[in-house]
Write a protein that holds these residues in place. Structure first.
Motif, PDB file in Angstrom:
ATOM      1  N   LEU A  38       0.829  -1.202   0.000  1.00 30.05           N
ATOM      2  CA  LEU A  38       0.000   0.000   0.000  1.00 30.05           C
ATOM      3  C   LEU A  38       0.869   1.260   0.000  1.00 30.05           C
ATOM      4  O   LEU A  38       0.582   2.225  -0.711  1.00 30.05           O
ATOM      5  CB  LEU A  38      -0.949  -0.005   1.203  1.00 30.05           C
ATOM      6  CG  LEU A  38      -1.998   1.097   1.249  1.00 30.05           C
ATOM      7  CD1 LEU A  38      -2.890   1.082   0.003  1.00 30.05           C
ATOM      8  CD2 LEU A  38      -2.846   0.951   2.505  1.00 30.05           C
ATOM      9  N   ALA A  39       1.950   1.236   0.761  1.00 31.09           N
ATOM     10  CA  ALA A  39       2.867   2.382   0.801  1.00 31.09           C
ATOM     11  C   ALA A  39       3.502   2.610  -0.568  1.00 31.09           C
ATOM     12  O   ALA A  39       3.576   3.748  -1.046  1.00 31.09           O
ATOM     13  CB  ALA A  39       3.948   2.163   1.860  1.00 31.09           C
ATOM     14  N   GLU A  40       3.935   1.546  -1.214  1.00 28.56           N
ATOM     15  CA  GLU A  40       4.541   1.669  -2.544  1.00 28.56           C
ATOM     16  C   GLU A  40       3.538   2.224  -3.548  1.00 28.56           C
ATOM     17  O   GLU A  40       3.873   3.078  -4.367  1.00 28.56           O
ATOM     18  CB  GLU A  40       5.070   0.323  -3.017  1.00 28.56           C
ATOM     19  CG  GLU A  40       6.335  -0.110  -2.306  1.00 28.56           C
ATOM     20  CD  GLU A  40       6.807  -1.498  -2.720  1.00 28.56           C
ATOM     21  OE1 GLU A  40       6.160  -2.163  -3.554  1.00 28.56           O
ATOM     22  OE2 GLU A  40       7.845  -1.930  -2.175  1.00 28.56           O
ATOM     23  N   ARG A  41       2.311   1.739  -3.503  1.00 28.86           N
ATOM     24  CA  ARG A  41       1.282   2.191  -4.443  1.00 28.86           C
ATOM     25  C   ARG A  41       0.907   3.659  -4.221  1.00 28.86           C
ATOM     26  O   ARG A  41       0.484   4.330  -5.143  1.00 28.86           O
ATOM     27  CB  ARG A  41       0.034   1.319  -4.340  1.00 28.86           C
ATOM     28  CG  ARG A  41       0.220  -0.054  -4.921  1.00 28.86           C
ATOM     29  CD  ARG A  41      -1.002  -0.911  -4.623  1.00 28.86           C
ATOM     30  NE  ARG A  41      -0.906  -2.219  -5.208  1.00 28.86           N
ATOM     31  CZ  ARG A  41      -1.394  -2.549  -6.408  1.00 28.86           C
ATOM     32  NH1 ARG A  41      -2.003  -1.653  -7.145  1.00 28.86           N
ATOM     33  NH2 ARG A  41      -1.269  -3.770  -6.868  1.00 28.86           N
ATOM     34  N   SER A  42       1.048   4.125  -2.993  1.00 29.84           N
ATOM     35  CA  SER A  42       0.650   5.496  -2.681  1.00 29.84           C
ATOM     36  C   SER A  42       1.806   6.482  -2.777  1.00 29.84           C
ATOM     37  O   SER A  42       1.587   7.690  -2.743  1.00 29.84           O
ATOM     38  CB  SER A  42       0.048   5.561  -1.276  1.00 29.84           C
ATOM     39  OG  SER A  42       1.050   5.314  -0.298  1.00 29.84           O
ATOM     40  N   GLY A  43       3.022   5.958  -2.864  1.00 31.14           N
ATOM     41  CA  GLY A  43       4.181   6.845  -2.885  1.00 31.14           C
ATOM     42  C   GLY A  43       4.463   7.458  -1.522  1.00 31.14           C
ATOM     43  O   GLY A  43       5.115   8.491  -1.421  1.00 31.14           O
ATOM     44  N   ARG A  44       3.968   6.802  -0.493  1.00 33.57           N
ATOM     45  CA  ARG A  44       4.164   7.303   0.867  1.00 33.57           C
ATOM     46  C   ARG A  44       5.101   6.381   1.622  1.00 33.57           C
ATOM     47  O   ARG A  44       5.313   5.234   1.246  1.00 33.57           O
ATOM     48  CB  ARG A  44       2.822   7.409   1.599  1.00 33.57           C
ATOM     49  CG  ARG A  44       1.903   8.430   0.967  1.00 33.57           C
ATOM     50  CD  ARG A  44       0.599   8.525   1.702  1.00 33.57           C
ATOM     51  NE  ARG A  44      -0.292   9.451   1.026  1.00 33.57           N
ATOM     52  CZ  ARG A  44      -1.579   9.531   1.273  1.00 33.57           C
ATOM     53  NH1 ARG A  44      -2.125   8.757   2.193  1.00 33.57           N
ATOM     54  NH2 ARG A  44      -2.323  10.396   0.613  1.00 33.57           N
ATOM     55  N   ASP A  45       5.639   6.870   2.708  1.00 33.08           N
ATOM     56  CA  ASP A  45       6.563   6.120   3.546  1.00 33.08           C
ATOM     57  C   ASP A  45       5.831   4.977   4.267  1.00 33.08           C
ATOM     58  O   ASP A  45       4.706   5.157   4.742  1.00 33.08           O
ATOM     59  CB  ASP A  45       7.184   7.088   4.564  1.00 33.08           C
ATOM     60  CG  ASP A  45       8.188   6.417   5.448  1.00 33.08           C
ATOM     61  OD1 ASP A  45       7.875   6.201   6.636  1.00 33.08           O
ATOM     62  OD2 ASP A  45       9.277   6.090   4.949  1.00 33.08           O
ATOM     63  N   TYR A  46       6.505   3.848   4.367  1.00 27.77           N
ATOM     64  CA  TYR A  46       5.944   2.670   5.036  1.00 27.77           C
ATOM     65  C   TYR A  46       5.495   2.986   6.460  1.00 27.77           C
ATOM     66  O   TYR A  46       4.412   2.580   6.879  1.00 27.77           O
ATOM     67  CB  TYR A  46       6.985   1.535   5.037  1.00 27.77           C
ATOM     68  CG  TYR A  46       6.682   0.445   6.022  1.00 27.77           C
ATOM     69  CD1 TYR A  46       5.785  -0.568   5.703  1.00 27.77           C
ATOM     70  CD2 TYR A  46       7.266   0.431   7.286  1.00 27.77           C
ATOM     71  CE1 TYR A  46       5.484  -1.569   6.605  1.00 27.77           C
ATOM     72  CE2 TYR A  46       6.966  -0.561   8.196  1.00 27.77           C
ATOM     73  CZ  TYR A  46       6.079  -1.556   7.853  1.00 27.77           C
ATOM     74  OH  TYR A  46       5.778  -2.538   8.751  1.00 27.77           O
ATOM     75  N   THR A  47       6.316   3.714   7.200  1.00 30.76           N
ATOM     76  CA  THR A  47       5.970   3.977   8.602  1.00 30.76           C
ATOM     77  C   THR A  47       4.727   4.855   8.717  1.00 30.76           C
ATOM     78  O   THR A  47       3.913   4.670   9.622  1.00 30.76           O
ATOM     79  CB  THR A  47       7.152   4.626   9.356  1.00 30.76           C
ATOM     80  OG1 THR A  47       7.535   5.834   8.695  1.00 30.76           O
ATOM     81  CG2 THR A  47       8.342   3.677   9.418  1.00 30.76           C
ATOM     82  N   THR A  48       4.570   5.788   7.789  1.00 28.62           N
ATOM     83  CA  THR A  48       3.370   6.643   7.783  1.00 28.62           C
ATOM     84  C   THR A  48       2.129   5.804   7.530  1.00 28.62           C
ATOM     85  O   THR A  48       1.128   5.913   8.257  1.00 28.62           O
ATOM     86  CB  THR A  48       3.497   7.740   6.706  1.00 28.62           C
ATOM     87  OG1 THR A  48       4.635   8.545   6.999  1.00 28.62           O
ATOM     88  CG2 THR A  48       2.245   8.603   6.635  1.00 28.62           C
ATOM     89  N   ILE A  49       2.179   4.968   6.502  1.00 31.79           N
ATOM     90  CA  ILE A  49       1.031   4.108   6.169  1.00 31.79           C
ATOM     91  C   ILE A  49       0.744   3.151   7.321  1.00 31.79           C
ATOM     92  O   ILE A  49      -0.419   2.924   7.672  1.00 31.79           O
ATOM     93  CB  ILE A  49       1.272   3.346   4.842  1.00 31.79           C
ATOM     94  CG1 ILE A  49       1.372   4.324   3.670  1.00 31.79           C
ATOM     95  CG2 ILE A  49       0.178   2.313   4.597  1.00 31.79           C
ATOM     96  CD1 ILE A  49       0.110   5.123   3.389  1.00 31.79           C
ATOM     97  N   SER A  50       1.779   2.609   7.933  1.00 31.35           N
ATOM     98  CA  SER A  50       1.591   1.685   9.050  1.00 31.35           C
ATOM     99  C   SER A  50       0.846   2.369  10.202  1.00 31.35           C
ATOM    100  O   SER A  50      -0.091   1.796  10.778  1.00 31.35           O
ATOM    101  CB  SER A  50       2.951   1.171   9.535  1.00 31.35           C
ATOM    102  OG  SER A  50       2.784   0.249  10.577  1.00 31.35           O
TER     103      SER A  50
END
Length: 162
Positions: free
Chosen positions: A69-81
């Motif tokens: 999901l983080a990769e698809r959104s272009g956002r940082d993994y920790t933020t998405i988590s």
């Protein structure tokens, strides 16, 4: 005598620039925070704007791992988590071990989250109808078919490297 292929290639190159410009316009429009706020208001839901994309992404793509999901959104993994954890605390998503890889925790839409995304979908339809109000049925059908074909081709081409 000049080759017809070069004329066609030039035309395609020009059209690809136009397409790229249109895609930038689409992404820009979709990434505007005020559009998410408008959608949330139109749907009549209470949800932090920062969680909006994550909730909809989980409903559309889930079950889905946080890294994906983080990769698809272009956002940082920790933020998405953190955002997934917040959605879980609100009862909108649940997390579980992936049946394919037990090391991966997947986010899955919960019934309350599905009810919320259903309201978002209804709002999106109302808002979308205004965008397409001057299109005839055939134009709209063709657009949807070609957009899906384009998205599928893009996904396939981009997934070759992964």
């Amino acid at each position: 005598m000049p080759s017809m292929k070069k004329v066609q290639d030039t035309h395609i190159s020009e059209q690809l620039k136009v397409l790229h410009g249109a895609m930038i316009s689409l992404v820009s429009a979709m990434n505007r925070p005020q559009n998410d706020e408008r959608m949330i208001e139109e749907a009549g839901i209470r949800l932090d704007r920062a969680l909006f994309f994550v909730l909809v992404g989980i409903e559309r793509l889930g079950p889905i791992g946080v890294v994906d999901l983080a990769e698809r959104s272009g956002r940082d993994y920790t933020t998405i988590s953190r955002q997934v954890a917040k959605l879980e605390s609100l009862g909108l998503v649940t997390r579980r071990a992936s049946p394919v890889d037990r090391r991966v925790r997947e986010a899955v839409i919960a019934p309350a989250g599905k009810a919320m995304t259903d309201r978002i979908d209804a709002a999106r339809e109302r808002m979308g109808r205004a965008v397409f109000k001057d299109w005839d049925g055939e134009e709209f059908e063709t657009f949807v078919r070609l957009m899906r074909k384009f998205a599928d081709g893009l996904e396939k081409e981009l997934s070759v490297d992964t």
